[in-house]
Design an enzyme around this catalytic site. Structure first.
Site, mmCIF file in Angstrom:
data_model
loop_
_atom_site.group_PDB
_atom_site.id
_atom_site.type_symbol
_atom_site.label_atom_id
_atom_site.label_comp_id
_atom_site.label_asym_id
_atom_site.label_seq_id
_atom_site.Cartn_x
_atom_site.Cartn_y
_atom_site.Cartn_z
ATOM 1 N N ASP A 42 99.552 78.318 74.629
ATOM 2 C CA ASP A 42 100.490 79.320 74.870
ATOM 3 C C ASP A 42 101.754 78.398 75.096
ATOM 4 O OD1 ASP A 42 102.072 81.729 75.737
ATOM 5 O OD2 ASP A 42 100.225 82.494 76.023
ATOM 6 N N VAL A 67 99.742 73.462 75.769
ATOM 7 C CA VAL A 67 101.009 74.100 75.551
ATOM 8 C C VAL A 67 101.058 73.905 73.823
ATOM 9 C CG1 VAL A 67 103.519 73.851 75.419
ATOM 10 C CG2 VAL A 67 101.989 73.774 77.484
ATOM 11 N N TYR A 182 106.565 95.462 64.166
ATOM 12 C CA TYR A 182 105.239 95.159 64.681
ATOM 13 C C TYR A 182 104.365 95.642 63.517
ATOM 14 C CZ TYR A 182 101.256 95.177 68.249
ATOM 15 O OH TYR A 182 100.129 94.725 68.851
ATOM 16 N N LYS A 186 101.390 93.399 61.636
ATOM 17 C CA LYS A 186 99.829 93.521 61.806
ATOM 18 C C LYS A 186 99.268 94.194 60.388
ATOM 19 C CE LYS A 186 99.794 92.686 66.046
ATOM 20 N NZ LYS A 186 99.282 91.413 66.394
ATOM 21 N N VAL A 215 95.807 98.939 75.041
ATOM 22 C CA VAL A 215 94.952 98.702 76.264
ATOM 23 C C VAL A 215 95.672 99.414 77.458
ATOM 24 C CG1 VAL A 215 94.073 96.627 77.752
ATOM 25 C CG2 VAL A 215 94.288 96.483 75.226
HETATM 26 N N1 LIG Z 1 97.671 94.887 74.662
HETATM 27 C C1 LIG Z 1 97.466 95.720 73.719
HETATM 28 O O1 LIG Z 1 97.502 97.080 73.865
HETATM 29 C C2 LIG Z 1 97.207 95.452 72.314
HETATM 30 C C3 LIG Z 1 96.834 96.427 71.240
HETATM 31 C C4 LIG Z 1 96.686 96.022 70.130
HETATM 32 C C5 LIG Z 1 96.659 94.731 69.774
HETATM 33 N N2 LIG Z 1 97.184 93.957 70.556
HETATM 34 C C6 LIG Z 1 97.425 92.475 69.923
HETATM 35 O O2 LIG Z 1 96.575 91.792 70.761
HETATM 36 C C7 LIG Z 1 97.329 90.525 70.753
HETATM 37 C C8 LIG Z 1 97.280 90.007 72.506
HETATM 38 O O3 LIG Z 1 98.350 91.113 73.009
HETATM 39 P P1 LIG Z 1 98.478 91.060 74.655
HETATM 40 O O4 LIG Z 1 98.629 92.473 75.048
HETATM 41 O O5 LIG Z 1 97.426 90.049 75.106
HETATM 42 O O6 LIG Z 1 99.892 90.299 74.457
HETATM 43 P P2 LIG Z 1 100.709 89.540 75.570
HETATM 44 O O7 LIG Z 1 102.121 89.755 75.265
HETATM 45 O O8 LIG Z 1 100.228 89.967 76.928
HETATM 46 O O9 LIG Z 1 100.337 88.061 75.125
HETATM 47 C C9 LIG Z 1 100.789 87.550 74.259
HETATM 48 C C10 LIG Z 1 100.996 85.842 74.424
HETATM 49 O O10 LIG Z 1 101.589 85.241 73.262
HETATM 50 C C11 LIG Z 1 102.289 84.437 73.774
HETATM 51 N N3 LIG Z 1 103.347 83.778 72.709
HETATM 52 C C12 LIG Z 1 104.649 84.152 72.547
HETATM 53 N N4 LIG Z 1 105.273 83.487 71.553
HETATM 54 C C13 LIG Z 1 104.573 82.459 71.195
HETATM 55 C C14 LIG Z 1 104.497 81.378 70.593
HETATM 56 N N5 LIG Z 1 105.851 81.083 69.721
HETATM 57 N N6 LIG Z 1 103.651 80.391 70.622
HETATM 58 C C15 LIG Z 1 102.535 80.645 71.307
HETATM 59 N N7 LIG Z 1 102.198 81.738 72.054
HETATM 60 C C16 LIG Z 1 103.344 82.716 72.111
HETATM 61 C C17 LIG Z 1 103.036 84.823 74.905
HETATM 62 O O11 LIG Z 1 103.803 83.829 75.777
HETATM 63 C C18 LIG Z 1 101.823 85.491 75.642
HETATM 64 O O12 LIG Z 1 101.289 84.856 76.601
HETATM 65 C C19 LIG Z 1 98.785 90.448 70.274
HETATM 66 O O13 LIG Z 1 98.600 89.766 68.808
HETATM 67 C C20 LIG Z 1 98.962 92.031 70.255
HETATM 68 O O14 LIG Z 1 99.809 92.415 69.131
HETATM 69 C C21 LIG Z 1 97.466 94.219 71.775
#
Ligand SMILES: NC(=O)c1ccc[n+]([C@@H]2O[C@H](COP(=O)([O-])OP(=O)(O)OC[C@H]3O[C@@H](n4cnc5c(N)ncnc54)[C@H](O)[C@@H]3O)[C@@H](O)[C@H]2O)c1
Length: 271
Positions: A42, A67, A182, A186, A215
């Site tokens: 991350d 990182v 978004y 996706k 979620v």
């Molecule tokens: N949470 C939901 O309801 C949900 C639903 C459908 C899909 N998703 C997808 O699941 C995945 C994870 O979602 P989440 O809810 O855990 O999101 P989140 O925002 O909690 O986590 C995303 C992470 O990506 C990291 N990030 C941002 N920019 C970055 C970069 N340049 N390099 C590396 N890391 C970077 C952030 O620091 C963060 O920790 C995403 O692709 C999201 O679109 C989530």
């Protein structure tokens, strides 16, 4: 290898992008449970280290923090060197913009959406997945195989229902919306999934996607009720309800599957 034995990931190294977020930790726990050596990456070191310490208490594989910025090829190359050969890549990092009314010009709306924001989100969610696939997938193909899992969204197969985000206090032209980025990112991830699957099929690199629905994470009750009403199963997902699909798609249990997308959304996209 058949049955439950085909889920075994001992001796396999997995690297997860955006691992410090809500779902990254679930993917890590899922792969660790199967015995994988999991590299959590991350952009910030501290949350990753805390998460690794937490995960280390669970039985199963091992966890390391690193990182890595998915938008920066030099950062990816450095992580690839430090991690060692990677067998499984989960492209999970994304910017999921929270939809909130700003009170001023509503920037989430299509007509106002800033170009710089378009680029920023594309760079993380789409270009980042491409760059990581290019780096890690190429190495997998050269070494005789591997697995890439792209984390998409139910918005890869349906359009956002903007009524979900409506605010009673905002005028019609100032209502916040789920931004265009978004949906585009996706949906494009599914194209990337199919392209890479075809490109590397003969090299034994399998590439699939999952499209999770929303979620539950303590969102406002009114939002949860509105969204749940659109979902045949009548509720949002628990954060751990994608673990088994991740285990299936990242392990030899799915050995004859590539280029596909599993939609796990409580049935939302069937309506
Ligand atoms: N949470 C939901 O309801 C949900 C639903 C459908 C899909 N998703 C997808 O699941 C995945 C994870 O979602 P989440 O809810 O855990 O999101 P989140 O925002 O909690 O986590 C995303 C992470 O990506 C990291 N990030 C941002 N920019 C970055 C970069 N340049 N390099 C590396 N890391 C970077 C952030 O620091 C963060 O920790 C995403 O692709 C999201 O679109 C989530």
């Amino acid at each position: 290898m058949t049955g439950l034995a085909s889920f075994n990931l001992s001796g396999q190294r997995a690297l997860i992008t955006g691992a410090a977020g809500l779902l990254g930790r679930e993917h890590a726990a899922a792969l660790g449970e199967l015995g994988a050596d999991v590299v959590l990456t991350d952009i910030g070191a501290a949350p990753l280290q805390a998460l690794c310490a937490e995960l280390a208490a669970a039985p199963g594989g091992s966890f390391r923090a690193m990182v890595m910025d998915v938008t920066d090829p030099a950062s990816i190359a450095a992580a690839a060197r430090a991690a060692g050969p990677v067998d499984i890549l989960i492209n999970n990092a994304a910017i999921d913009p929270k939809v909130t009314a700003t009170g001023g010009l509503e920037l989430s709306r299509l007509e106002n959406f800033p170009l710089a924001e378009w680029h920023r989100q594309m760079e993380v969610g789409l270009t980042g997945a491409f760059l990581c696939a290019q780096a890690f997938g190429t190495a997998m193909a050269a070494r005789g195989g591997g697995v890439i899992l792209n984390i998409a969204s139910d918005l890869s197969v349906i359009a956002p229902d903007q009524r979900l985000y409506q605010r009673p206090d905002a005028a019609p032209g100032a209502q916040p919306v789920k931004p265009v980025t978004y949906s585009v990112i996706k949906t494009a991830l599914l194209g990337l999934t199919r392209y890479l699957a075809g490109y590397w099929a003969a090299d034994n690199v399998r590439v699939n996607a999952i499209s999770p629905g929303g979620v539950y994470n303590g969102q406002p009750e009114a939002f949860v009720q509105r969204l749940s009403a659109l979902i045949p199963m009548g509720r949002m997902a628990g954060r751990d309800e994608y673990r088994a699909a991740v285990q299936f798609l990242c392990s030899p249990a799915s050995s004859y599957m590539t280029g596909q997308n599993i939609v796990i959304d409580g049935g939302r996209s069937i309506l």
